[in-house]
Motif scaffolding. Sequence first.
Motif, PDB file in Angstrom:
ATOM      1  N   GLY A 338       0.684  -2.628  -4.965  1.00  0.00           N
ATOM      2  CA  GLY A 338       0.566  -4.035  -4.909  1.00  0.00           C
ATOM      3  C   GLY A 338      -0.421  -4.557  -5.846  1.00  0.00           C
ATOM      4  O   GLY A 338      -0.549  -3.617  -7.086  1.00  0.00           O
ATOM      5  N   TYR A 348      -0.655  -4.681 -11.436  1.00  0.00           N
ATOM      6  CA  TYR A 348      -0.078  -3.640 -10.361  1.00  0.00           C
ATOM      7  C   TYR A 348      -0.586  -2.385 -10.329  1.00  0.00           C
ATOM      8  O   TYR A 348      -0.710  -1.825 -11.460  1.00  0.00           O
ATOM      9  N   LEU A 367       8.841  -2.265  -4.349  1.00  0.00           N
ATOM     10  CA  LEU A 367       7.841  -3.270  -3.820  1.00  0.00           C
ATOM     11  C   LEU A 367       7.150  -4.089  -5.072  1.00  0.00           C
ATOM     12  O   LEU A 367       7.216  -5.614  -5.183  1.00  0.00           O
ATOM     13  N   LEU A 371       7.557  -8.190  -6.023  1.00  0.00           N
ATOM     14  CA  LEU A 371       5.936  -9.020  -6.176  1.00  0.00           C
ATOM     15  C   LEU A 371       6.288  -9.884  -7.333  1.00  0.00           C
ATOM     16  O   LEU A 371       5.866 -10.944  -7.523  1.00  0.00           O
ATOM     17  N   SER A 376       6.124 -11.826  -3.282  1.00  0.00           N
ATOM     18  CA  SER A 376       6.083 -11.475  -1.999  1.00  0.00           C
ATOM     19  C   SER A 376       6.903 -10.320  -1.789  1.00  0.00           C
ATOM     20  O   SER A 376       8.016 -10.015  -2.581  1.00  0.00           O
ATOM     21  N   SER A 377       6.794  -9.519  -0.710  1.00  0.00           N
ATOM     22  CA  SER A 377       7.599  -8.540  -0.094  1.00  0.00           C
ATOM     23  C   SER A 377       7.256  -8.078   1.170  1.00  0.00           C
ATOM     24  O   SER A 377       6.107  -8.349   1.713  1.00  0.00           O
ATOM     25  N   GLU A 380       4.429  -5.803   1.494  1.00  0.00           N
ATOM     26  CA  GLU A 380       3.139  -6.189   0.719  1.00  0.00           C
ATOM     27  C   GLU A 380       1.940  -5.947   1.317  1.00  0.00           C
ATOM     28  O   GLU A 380       0.965  -5.373   1.190  1.00  0.00           O
ATOM     29  N   GLU A 381       1.743  -6.430   2.914  1.00  0.00           N
ATOM     30  CA  GLU A 381       0.507  -6.279   3.643  1.00  0.00           C
ATOM     31  C   GLU A 381       0.546  -4.916   3.947  1.00  0.00           C
ATOM     32  O   GLU A 381      -0.772  -4.207   3.983  1.00  0.00           O
ATOM     33  N   ASN A 384      -0.994  -2.984   1.070  1.00  0.00           N
ATOM     34  CA  ASN A 384      -1.985  -3.759   0.106  1.00  0.00           C
ATOM     35  C   ASN A 384      -3.140  -2.968  -0.460  1.00  0.00           C
ATOM     36  O   ASN A 384      -3.793  -2.258   0.372  1.00  0.00           O
TER      37      ASN A 384
END
Length: 508
Positions: A338, A348, A367, A371, A376-377, A380-381, A384
């Motif tokens: 990310g 990235y 991913l 982004l 967003s994806s 993503e979290e 991360n």
Amino acid sequence: MNESYWLLSSKSKKYKVLDEDINTDYLIVGGGIVGITTAFLLAKEKLSVTLLDADRIGYGATGRNTGKVTTMHNSYAKIEKKYGLEKAKLYYEANNKALKFIENTIYEYRIDCDFEKVPAYIYTTDENYIEDLKSEYEVCLRIGIPCKYYDGLEGIPLDVKGAISFENQGQFNPKKYINALAELCEKLGVKIYENSPVDDLQKEADYIIKTRNNNTINTKNLVIASHTPWYDGGLKLYFGKEEANCSYLLATDLNTDLPNGMYLSIEEPVRTFKVYNENDKKVLIIGGSDHQVGKGNIESDIYKEIEEFAESNFNSRKTITKWMTQDYMSFDDIPYIGHINSKEKNIYVATGFCKWGNTNGTVAGLLIRDLILNNSSEYEELFNPTRGGSYLSTRFMSFNLGVALDYVKGKLNFGYDDMPTRKGEGRIVNIDGKRYGAFRNYDGNLHIVDITCTHLGCELRFNSAENTWDCPCHGSRFDYDGNILNGPALKPLKKYGYGKNEVDPKLL
């Protein structure tokens, strides 16, 4: 450094060296599965993409892995314990999507890479590991992964005490796959350059990337897909948040019947093996003996140990080729994918694949594309790169304490007073009160280099299996002439008589 079976059995197109200053909207540094997949996905969206590699396309970790395309990662129980079942399930879904992407891409573009659907197994021959195996199986069932548990495995010449199978997994020649994907990228307008290592990054209105040949690339967006980050994102210390680990592999003849499948032990020494079908030819890909780069008994003949295991269990008599592969391991078994940090949204990163680079590397491409296109994806979290959970752990603390100890021990170690005499011998030697690395090549010539790592100044160790100088701190590796084989180091070693090595001033 030895060549892998995949490199020897594939024909690679050559791309030119960058020899001019250029501008691009999206620069990808790294020509492995992350970089090529990302370039392919962005080019399909008609974006202006340039890809740069320090060596040849696919000659790094991608061209040296086991060729497994699988969601069988033996990490779901660990992820569930740390982050909960939903995060473990999300990790599986991301990698399953990557597996299907690879399979669909191969079929859609008719890529000849010997792709084959086979089951994947994790197993143990030690009863002490059965409880761990069953815990993994139970978490996989709760996630909803189609898998089975076995008390033993028929047709395997090992005393297997327990195993888990994942059906409908894949294997392929990763170099053939990357070759084809790179050519598709070029047809879509991606500019690809090889043998163009990056030397520096400067931030102005855009990002100015400097190569070792003193050319510059002006870019608005940067994807660091070089296995381990060469730019640290404002002291986010990625090199301290992952461990460099290496494995040793052989391609040998197969003189016994062995069921198609991919097999991986969970105990040490780790053993991995599989039957690889190339046209009418069956090859046994076998290896393991994992250890942290620059540590362990790297003076021993690791390849011989694997050859003896292959001969005694699979009747293998002839080694076709042997090679080492290097991986970076995050401390929570989830890669970093990310934005490199919370401020530089146009940079990235993708690293820390924990030995599952074919699927996790494809996850990275998917991913990062999301982004860039959507900001967003759904993943993503989870991936991360700046998540706290990855380094708030005893593994993180233990690793970095070990790095500090290795740094001090390396400075205190003394070398030999005499030079190596046997061909193929390497050792640390004392010259005028300073340590150097000396290697007697097979042609009899002596190669002497400064062995202070150019990353952060740790002292390198000689790896006799590969004839390389390896860093026990953060995994940089150099050949006996001082050329960089693996980062995070950006500068080669200096030869004797050319002064001291330059340690990365930005990090210090």
